[in-house]
Scaffold this active site. Structure first.
Site, short mmCIF file in Angstrom:
data_model
loop_
_atom_site.label_atom_id
_atom_site.label_comp_id
_atom_site.label_asym_id
_atom_site.label_seq_id
_atom_site.Cartn_x
_atom_site.Cartn_y
_atom_site.Cartn_z
N TRP A 185 0.84 -1.29 -0.09
CA TRP A 185 0.05 -0.26 0.04
C TRP A 185 0.86 1.23 -0.07
O TRP A 185 1.03 2.00 1.02
CB TRP A 185 -0.82 -0.13 1.25
CG TRP A 185 -1.85 -1.12 1.02
CD1 TRP A 185 -2.15 -1.96 0.29
CD2 TRP A 185 -3.10 -1.26 2.04
NE1 TRP A 185 -3.36 -2.87 0.44
CE2 TRP A 185 -3.67 -2.55 1.55
CE3 TRP A 185 -3.41 -0.87 3.35
CZ2 TRP A 185 -4.86 -2.97 2.12
CZ3 TRP A 185 -4.41 -1.13 3.86
CH2 TRP A 185 -5.26 -2.37 3.43
N ASP A 302 -10.18 0.75 -4.79
CA ASP A 302 -10.74 -0.05 -3.46
C ASP A 302 -10.92 0.62 -2.15
O ASP A 302 -10.61 1.73 -1.96
CB ASP A 302 -9.80 -1.18 -3.52
CG ASP A 302 -10.27 -2.56 -2.82
OD1 ASP A 302 -11.53 -2.65 -2.71
OD2 ASP A 302 -9.38 -3.45 -2.44
N GLU A 305 -14.34 1.86 3.38
CA GLU A 305 -15.35 1.48 4.44
C GLU A 305 -14.99 1.67 5.93
O GLU A 305 -15.55 1.14 6.63
CB GLU A 305 -15.91 0.24 4.05
CG GLU A 305 -16.46 -0.38 2.73
CD GLU A 305 -15.38 -0.80 1.76
OE1 GLU A 305 -15.54 -1.14 0.55
OE2 GLU A 305 -14.02 -0.88 2.38
N ASP A 369 -15.78 -8.42 -3.06
CA ASP A 369 -14.92 -9.74 -2.98
C ASP A 369 -16.00 -10.93 -2.73
O ASP A 369 -16.04 -11.26 -1.48
CB ASP A 369 -14.21 -9.62 -1.84
CG ASP A 369 -13.09 -8.42 -2.11
OD1 ASP A 369 -12.84 -8.00 -3.21
OD2 ASP A 369 -12.51 -8.12 -1.09
N HIS A 443 -10.26 -11.99 -12.21
CA HIS A 443 -9.52 -11.85 -10.89
C HIS A 443 -8.87 -13.00 -10.72
O HIS A 443 -9.25 -14.09 -10.62
CB HIS A 443 -10.34 -11.42 -9.80
CG HIS A 443 -9.70 -10.76 -8.69
ND1 HIS A 443 -8.54 -11.37 -8.18
CD2 HIS A 443 -9.82 -9.52 -8.01
CE1 HIS A 443 -8.04 -10.57 -7.26
NE2 HIS A 443 -8.80 -9.45 -7.21
#
Length: 597
Positions: A185, A302, A305, A369, A443
């Site tokens: 990240w 992505d 949340e 997902d 994916h």
């Protein structure tokens, strides 16, 4: 407020397990959907021993405080604070709970659900048409470094797979840890000599120049704290965020770090103008790169949340009220970064989480997902259900990860179960996505070992190539549907109820909204094979307004079926259930095109 006992209540964002929410208690909270979501025993085990990570039937990335009914009435709240809709306690009323001293919203009415969607999307905003390139072939999800990606791409091209783009989520490098491999990240290409993609810019440019293949990547609003351990990097964005105060803070005034497996991470403070400019520079300088080498044409946008309710924001706003708004602000920021480059008509990013007005600036949604399973709790069936429900509140252009994402491997995950993608599941998901998805993207899955891939063998590649061509062959039919999404707010992939709101079978709750079949526009009825081992499929074929109700033609066999009843047809691999109205010129043209492939 009052509600008839038999009134159906639909919407509330992306709902993966239920279509009619009457009789349910529906919380409006953007969150990870969980692993299992009711599939047992894994859900219970993860909820008890995994910090609640199993989820439940209602957990969703996109919870929207809005509903509609087949009779043409709707209610929409503008509140971003936590709220809940109680459709369970009393059959003749709906109770709304809002954690705020004020309630803001509107009620609306229309002649029917399609007309109501026009009104609803006047509020949510409507999605813009997609660039043609994103539908010109498969978007192939790969990982593993430049050499591996190049070899697989050559193999797929040799198998005549039409490829529009590669999607490389590991473009920033692989972060190895005791909980497995993760993406670093730290949002820059892992292009050093020890990196996964040395010579990244040249690699990106060569793919487009030699094969017409664009590049897509990955980003999220979080920054891992272990970048200093990375073998090579140009910038340590985590440290920059700490030094400049770009992350949300805790009550002590320090960066509010959360945990994700073997690292902690900071969350971008979207209320801080300097932090927003910093993130935009990453998108513009490391990803889009207008006028320079190595520019990418999209990415998975992505997460969004995770904002803690007790975080302290730069603006002083209440984090609890901002939590459900964060996904929208996240995608708005990225859209703003792209717009400043002048590439909004070409760049396509895709998001899983959203708030009420996200359709205004998100080019494309994906369903998140799903597990690599066949079930209707967290498997292939929920990908379709999520798409059908999402379109009722503005998320009209959507797709899913072909094959699913979440792999559970005994030993690696410390649980005594294996959920691994089978070849059969992958091939059937390919068939589903060729019809249901506005883009055709694979994916590789959470874990590569033991996970079926489209490039595993000649049969898989041939099947993938065929349905990539099927998806592309539907381009001319799909384009007017995308235009309708932009001008009217109609979803491309539609639940049966939108076109047949008074049909008794469609309305019968024992049929769960017929969410295992769908309308692609108003001409094609599709019933994908979503049961393991199935060689046939059953679908309900509604009557039209003509005197005799009309007839339906099975696309593959050209057999005609009466309307107003159920039909079961053979559905061997390569032939999902597809019908069109007898005498419909569009349907006949599609049939000719697909049978010629």
């Amino acid at each position: 407020h009052a509600s008839a006992e038999d009134e159906q209540v639909l919407g509330f964002g992306s709902q993966y397990s239920e279509f009619n929410l009457k009789g349910k208690y529906v919380p409006i909270l953007s969150t990870e959907q969980g692993i299992g979501r009711g599939l047992q025993p894994i859900t219970a085990a993860l909820n008890v021993g995994g910090g609640g990570s199993g989820g439940s039937w209602h957990t969703t990335y996109t919870a929207i405080p809005a509903y509609l009914t087949p009779e043409g009435r709707a209610l929409m709240l503008e509140n971003t604070e936590y709220c809940a809709f109680d459709l369970e306690s009393d059959a003749d009323r709906i109770e709304i709970e809002v954690w705020s001293m004020a309630l803001e919203g509107q009620v609306m009415a229309a002649a029917g659900p399609l007309e109501l969607l026009i009104e609803i999307t006047e509020v949510t905003g409507r999605m813009a048409p997609l660039p043609a390139w994103v539908q010109s072939g498969a978007i192939v999800g790969l990982e593993g470094g430049r050499d591996m990606v190049s070899n697989i791409t050559d193999t797929l091209l040799a198998a005549d797979v039409p490829i529009a783009a590669l999607w490389l989520q590991d473009w920033s490098g692989i972060n190895h840890g005791n909980d497995g491999d993760r993406v670093w990240w730290n949002w820059e290409a892992d292009d050093g000599e020890e990196g996964s993609y040395p010579g990244w810019n040249d690699f990106v440019d060569e793919l487009k120049a030699d094969h017409g293949i664009r590049m897509m990547t990955y980003i999220n609003p979080y920054f891992a704290n272990d970048v200093s351990e990375k073998p090579s990097y140009n910038r340590n964005y985590y440290q920059e965020g700490i030094d400049n105060g770009y992350f949300v803070k805790n009550s002590d005034g320090e960066a509010y770090l959360l945990n994700s497996g073997h690292f902690d991470f900071g969350t971008l403070d979207l209320t801080n103008p300097a932090a927003r400019a910093w993130l935009k520079s990453m998108v513009q300088d490391n990803m889009v790169r207008p006028g320079e080498s190595g520019g990418v044409y999209g990415w998975m946008n992505d997460f969004g949340e995770y904002l803690p309710f007790d975080a302290v924001l730069y603006s002083g706003e209440d984090a609890a009220a901002y939590h459900n708004r964060y996904p929208q602000e996240w995608s708005d920021l990225v859209a703003e970064a792209v717009e400043e480059t002048g590439m909004s008509d070409e760049v396509v990013f895709f998001s899983r989480s959203a708030a009420m007005h996200s359709p205004t600036n998100v080019p494309l949604f994906w369903m998140g997902d799903q597990m690599v399973s066949w079930d209707d709790k967290d498997g292939i069936k929920t990908a379709l259900a999520g798409m059908l429900t999402s379109g009722l509140t503005g998320r009209t252009l959507a797709h899913s990860d072909i094959g699913g994402f979440t792999v559970v491997s005994e030993g690696r995950d410390f649980w005594p179960w294996n959920y691994q993608r089978s070849k059969e599941l992958l091939l059937r998901w390919i068939e589903l996505s060729a019809f249901s998805d506005v883009v055709f993207r694979t994916h590789p899955g959470l874990i590569l070992d033991g996970t079926a891939q489209v490039y595993d063998d000649e049969e898989s590649m041939a099947h993938f190539a065929k349905f990539a061509r099927v998806h592309s062959a539907l381009f001319e039919y799909r384009q007017p549907l995308i235009a309708q999404a932009s001008t009217l707010g109609y979803p491309v992939t539609r639940p049966m109820l939108l076109h047949y709101p008074t049909d008794e079978v469609v309305r019968d709750d024992t049929n769960r909204g017929l969410i295992e079949q769908f309308m692609l526009g108003d001409a094609l009825l599709v019933a994908p094979v979503m049961d393991q081992g199935a060689e046939s499929v059953r679908a309900y074929l509604p009557a039209d307004a003509s005197a005799d109700g009309g007839e339906w033609v099975h696309l593959w066999s050209n057999t005609t079926y009466a309307s107003g009843g159920w039909a079961e047809v053979d559905a061997p691999l390569g032939q999902p259930g597809v019908w069109f109205r007898a005498g419909d010129e569009q349907g006949e043209a599609i049939q000719s095109a697909l049978l010629a492939l």
